[in-house]
Design a protein around this motif. Sequence first.
Motif, short mmCIF file in Angstrom:
data_model
loop_
_atom_site.label_atom_id
_atom_site.label_comp_id
_atom_site.label_asym_id
_atom_site.label_seq_id
_atom_site.Cartn_x
_atom_site.Cartn_y
_atom_site.Cartn_z
N GLY A 133 0.82 -1.20 0.00
CA GLY A 133 0.00 0.00 0.00
C GLY A 133 0.85 1.25 0.00
N ASN A 141 -4.27 8.29 0.00
CA ASN A 141 -4.53 6.85 0.19
C ASN A 141 -3.47 6.19 1.07
N TYR A 142 -2.95 6.93 2.04
CA TYR A 142 -1.96 6.39 2.98
C TYR A 142 -2.53 5.18 3.73
N ASN A 143 -1.75 4.09 3.80
CA ASN A 143 -2.16 2.87 4.50
C ASN A 143 -1.20 2.66 5.68
N SER A 144 -1.72 2.87 6.88
CA SER A 144 -0.87 2.77 8.08
C SER A 144 -0.37 1.36 8.34
N LYS A 145 -1.01 0.34 7.74
CA LYS A 145 -0.60 -1.05 7.96
C LYS A 145 0.34 -1.57 6.87
N ALA A 146 0.57 -0.76 5.85
CA ALA A 146 1.40 -1.20 4.73
C ALA A 146 2.83 -1.49 5.18
N CYS A 153 0.78 6.01 -4.53
CA CYS A 153 0.28 7.08 -3.67
C CYS A 153 -0.35 8.19 -4.51
#
Length: 210
Positions: A133, A141-146, A153
């Motif tokens: 991600g 579209n930042y994914n903190s779990k990526a 991005c």
Amino acid sequence: MVWFGCMDSLALNYESTATVPDPSACVYPPISGCTDSTATNYNPLAQSSDGSCTFAGCTNSNAENYNSLAVTDDGKCEIKGCMDSDNANYNSEATFEDATDCKLVTGCKDPAAENYDSRANHGNDAELCIITGCMDEQAINYNSKATQSSNDCTYPLYGEPPSPSAPPSSPLSFSPPVPECPKGCEPMDRRRLLFSTTPTTDCPDGCVSV
């Protein structure tokens, strides 16, 4: 006068006028009760069942020998599982185990990950899981779990509202007006404006060559 007859008042044919008891003559109503010999309240004298039977057995639904009819636990539940308290797969209810119960399966336990392993019971998800991600906090579209970048991005265009995740002190948290660009130039999106090294000497601030 001597009169033989049933002198038991509980009998169906009790004779109050009898003078000499004749037990063999007495007729009693049928006895109802629990007729199941495996029940805790079995009545060997019962001739018909009254549905009152109660059973003792394992009342733990996780056990191998669970008895859905049991109302009293007999303390004999058999639960298969790992009995090693130092093992990550330890089952405090287990009463017996085999060689596979304590086996550790290292892998990703996060169902959202690309390499999720439903068998995994051991391991650090932060180190083992693969989630692709956008890893840039400034992106929409930042994914903190990526855990690895997807290189996709997306960012607000110059002059659009900032990303909700952008910190107040971030240069992306401001929203300047969209510039008017001359022919041969176009508005530069915010990401390119802040980080691009492409010369824009032919265009005014906020614009980039087409």
